[in-house]
Design an enzyme around this catalytic site. Structure first.
Site, PDB file in Angstrom:
ATOM      1  N   ASN A  30     112.162  62.228  49.220  1.00 41.20           N
ATOM      2  CA  ASN A  30     111.351  62.694  47.901  1.00 41.20           C
ATOM      3  C   ASN A  30     111.202  61.591  47.053  1.00 41.20           C
ATOM      4  OD1 ASN A  30     113.301  62.909  45.826  1.00 41.20           O
ATOM      5  ND2 ASN A  30     114.479  64.066  47.387  1.00 41.20           N
TER       6      ASN A  30
ATOM      7  N   ASP B  99     117.717  69.298  50.865  1.00 35.83           N
ATOM      8  CA  ASP B  99     118.380  70.319  51.196  1.00 35.83           C
ATOM      9  C   ASP B  99     118.417  70.473  52.816  1.00 35.83           C
ATOM     10  OD1 ASP B  99     118.381  71.813  48.745  1.00 35.83           O
ATOM     11  OD2 ASP B  99     116.503  72.141  48.793  1.00 35.83           O
TER      12      ASP B  99
ATOM     13  N   LYS C  70     113.357  53.742  67.573  1.00 38.23           N
ATOM     14  CA  LYS C  70     112.184  54.509  67.144  1.00 38.23           C
ATOM     15  C   LYS C  70     111.490  54.955  68.168  1.00 38.23           C
ATOM     16  CE  LYS C  70     107.614  53.186  65.240  1.00 38.23           C
ATOM     17  NZ  LYS C  70     106.615  52.336  65.204  1.00 38.23           N
TER      18      LYS C  70
ATOM     19  N   PHE D  69     120.671  70.075  37.630  1.00 34.61           N
ATOM     20  CA  PHE D  69     119.448  69.918  37.419  1.00 34.61           C
ATOM     21  C   PHE D  69     118.371  70.910  38.314  1.00 34.61           C
ATOM     22  CE2 PHE D  69     117.922  66.285  34.681  1.00 34.61           C
ATOM     23  CZ  PHE D  69     119.007  66.037  34.224  1.00 34.61           C
TER      24      PHE D  69
ATOM     25  N   LYS E  82     120.021  79.192  39.489  1.00 34.18           N
ATOM     26  CA  LYS E  82     120.925  78.389  40.165  1.00 34.18           C
ATOM     27  C   LYS E  82     122.195  78.238  39.248  1.00 34.18           C
ATOM     28  CE  LYS E  82     117.435  75.990  42.112  1.00 34.18           C
ATOM     29  NZ  LYS E  82     116.357  75.273  42.070  1.00 34.18           N
TER      30      LYS E  82
ATOM     31  N   LYS F 205     125.539  78.199  41.443  1.00 36.35           N
ATOM     32  CA  LYS F 205     126.050  77.208  41.745  1.00 36.35           C
ATOM     33  C   LYS F 205     127.521  76.830  40.622  1.00 36.35           C
ATOM     34  CE  LYS F 205     121.974  74.997  43.692  1.00 36.35           C
ATOM     35  NZ  LYS F 205     121.549  73.613  44.223  1.00 36.35           N
TER      36      LYS F 205
HETATM   37  O1  C5P Z   1     118.995  74.046  44.814  1.00 34.90           O
HETATM   38  P1  C5P Z   1     118.379  72.754  44.291  1.00 34.90           P
HETATM   39  O2  C5P Z   1     118.205  71.751  45.097  1.00 34.90           O
HETATM   40  O3  C5P Z   1     117.012  73.133  43.388  1.00 34.90           O
HETATM   41  O4  C5P Z   1     119.288  72.371  43.207  1.00 34.90           O
HETATM   42  C1  C5P Z   1     119.076  71.612  42.292  1.00 34.90           C
HETATM   43  C2  C5P Z   1     120.628  70.994  41.791  1.00 34.90           C
HETATM   44  O5  C5P Z   1     121.464  71.092  42.687  1.00 34.90           O
HETATM   45  C3  C5P Z   1     120.658  69.685  41.379  1.00 34.90           C
HETATM   46  O6  C5P Z   1     121.346  69.643  40.114  1.00 34.90           O
HETATM   47  C4  C5P Z   1     120.843  68.848  42.558  1.00 34.90           C
HETATM   48  O7  C5P Z   1     121.408  67.676  42.110  1.00 34.90           O
HETATM   49  C5  C5P Z   1     122.056  69.781  43.163  1.00 34.90           C
HETATM   50  N1  C5P Z   1     121.923  69.755  44.557  1.00 34.90           N
HETATM   51  C6  C5P Z   1     123.141  69.222  45.118  1.00 34.90           C
HETATM   52  N2  C5P Z   1     123.368  69.493  46.505  1.00 34.90           N
HETATM   53  C7  C5P Z   1     122.241  69.854  47.336  1.00 34.90           C
HETATM   54  C8  C5P Z   1     121.165  70.185  46.634  1.00 34.90           C
HETATM   55  C9  C5P Z   1     120.853  70.232  45.422  1.00 34.90           C
HETATM   56  O8  C5P Z   1     123.973  68.788  44.524  1.00 34.90           O
HETATM   57  N3  C5P Z   1     122.192  69.869  48.531  1.00 34.90           N
END
Ligand code: C5P
Length: 395
Positions: free
Chosen positions: A207, A276, A286, A324, A338, A342
């Site tokens: 990304n 994710d 390749k 974030f 979140k 989390k």
């Molecule tokens: O679920 P989402 O990706 O939107 O969540 C965002 C937050 O979770 C951010 O703080 C990101 O750094 C953290 N994150 C993480 N590990 C992941 C996905 C997101 O630490 N696999």
């Protein structure tokens, strides 16, 4: 904007301690620039200070400086504070009487910036009535002194006259500049940037995260005195000076690095845009169009570890965890969801619709706690970094 301390250096054995003062100021995010008396160059060549400060070092009043014909005036205006360390009895005497016969003393006479003097000299010179009266005169004019210490002096005498410890000088200067050191003794962990999840030897899923917010937080935390570890995915940014910068590629690598430092952190800020999902199979070479079309058109994905959620659940009392949420709609509700899922202390929610936030130097966010959502104005990522650290300290 970085503050500038102009450091006046005079001819004294303690001159070597100025190097430590420069490093201490730089660590706190302050720009240091040196002006030396001619006499002091007998002790140290200006090249040393030029290398340490990465700035030109001024010595002669009439040195030719293209584009800057009146050097003492430009120097005097550049300074937010003029520190003279070490300062000899001679320079103290000159300043007390308004004598301006070299670049350092002329600059001191011209500057409107606060002047701070850290004296260093033999005990008899220090205790001499002339020196004492000159210091009193300067004090009465609002010039600050960082007292010399008592102890063993370079000349072999014992008494007052030793330059104050560099850490004492740095603290005094930072206090005068109102530079916050409220994270001293704290450990801060920051994740930043994107992660890269390989499909084959050349292709990957990622990304456009630039890492700017995470790097700004790490920089601000270093400036405020923290011991900082920055774990970052691939970004086009230099290591943060004063922080331990660990570079990773994938979410799994980031997880392993965070796992080793999280328990010791007092504050952990998860700014990384972690992928994710990752391809379940990574091809060695390749993949070839026309030959490996099946593998290229059907990429099976498996879930990556959620670093923030895992650490949030492991959080101990006193630890502050910040997440974030980059959202394209309903920022507050999504951020709050979140926060709970989390187990973060607060979430910095931002709207990334229409390409906002990613890669920009400014951001407008919402600070979401369990029962509050505070909208912040549009601000630079450097300012936002300090606001986030302030909020973390308030938890
Ligand atoms: O679920 P989402 O990706 O939107 O969540 C965002 C937050 O979770 C951010 O703080 C990101 O750094 C953290 N994150 C993480 N590990 C992941 C996905 C997101 O630490 N696999």
């Amino acid at each position: 904007m970085k503050k500038t301390v102009l450091i006046g250096v005079t001819a004294c054995v303690a001159i070597y301690k100025t190097c430590e003062i420069i490093r201490g100021l730089q660590k706190a995010g302050v720009r240091a620039k040196v002006v030396m008396t001619e006499h002091s160059t007998n002790f140290i060549n200006p090249t040393l200070f030029r290398s340490l400060t990465r700035e030109p070092v001024a010595v002669g009043l009439f040195d030719d400086r293209p584009g800057d014909p009146i050097h003492h005036i430009s120097l005097s205006k550049e300074a937010d504070l003029f520190l003279i360390a070490p300062c000899t009895a001679n320079v103290i005497a000159k300043l007390a009487h308004g004598i301006a016969d070299d670049l350092l003393t002329t600059t001191a006479l011209a500057t409107k910036a606060p002047i701070v003097i850290a004296p260093a000299m033999n005990v008899n010179m220090y205790e001499n009535v002339a020196t004492q009266e000159n210091m009193e005169t300067l004090r009465s004019r609002g010039i600050a002194f960082i007292d010399a210490e008592s102890g063993y002096l370079a000349c072999g005498d014992v008494g007052k006259g030793r330059l104050a410890d560099p850490s004492v000088i740095v603290s005094a200067v930072l206090e005068m500049l109102e530079v916050k050191r409220d994270l001293e003794g704290k450990r801060v962990l920051v994740t930043a940037g994107p992660t890269v999840e390989p499909i084959d030897a050349v292709r990957f899923i990622s990304n456009p995260s630039s890492g700017k917010t995470g790097f700004a937080i790490a920089e601000a935390a270093v400036r405020r005195g923290a011991d900082v570890t920055l774990v970052t995915g691939p970004v086009d940014l230099d290591d943060v000076e004063g922080a331990k910068t660990v570079r990773v590629r994938t979410a799994c690598e980031m997880f392993l690095e965070v796992d080793t430092v999280f328990d010791d952190a007092d504050i952990a800020v998860f700014t990384a845009a972690v992928s994710d999902f990752r391809p379940s199979i990574v091809a060695d070479g390749k993949l070839k169009k026309g030959i490996d079309d099946e593998a290229l058109t059907r990429i099976e994905l498996v879930e990556n570890p959620d670093i923030l959620a895992t650490m949030g659940k492991r959080k101990r009392a006193g630890q502050v965890v910040v997440g974030f949420a980059a959202e394209t709609g309903d920022v507050e509700a999504n951020a709050r969801e979140k926060l709970v899922r989390k187990n973060a202390d607060f979430i910095v929610g931002n709207d990334v619709s229409e390409g906002k936030a990613f890669g920009a130097d400014e951001n407008q966010v919402l600070l979401v706690t369990k029962d509050d959502a505070k909208p912040l104005p549009l601000m630079s990522k450097a300012d936002l970094a300090n606001v986030i650290l302030d909020a973390a300290l308030e938890q």
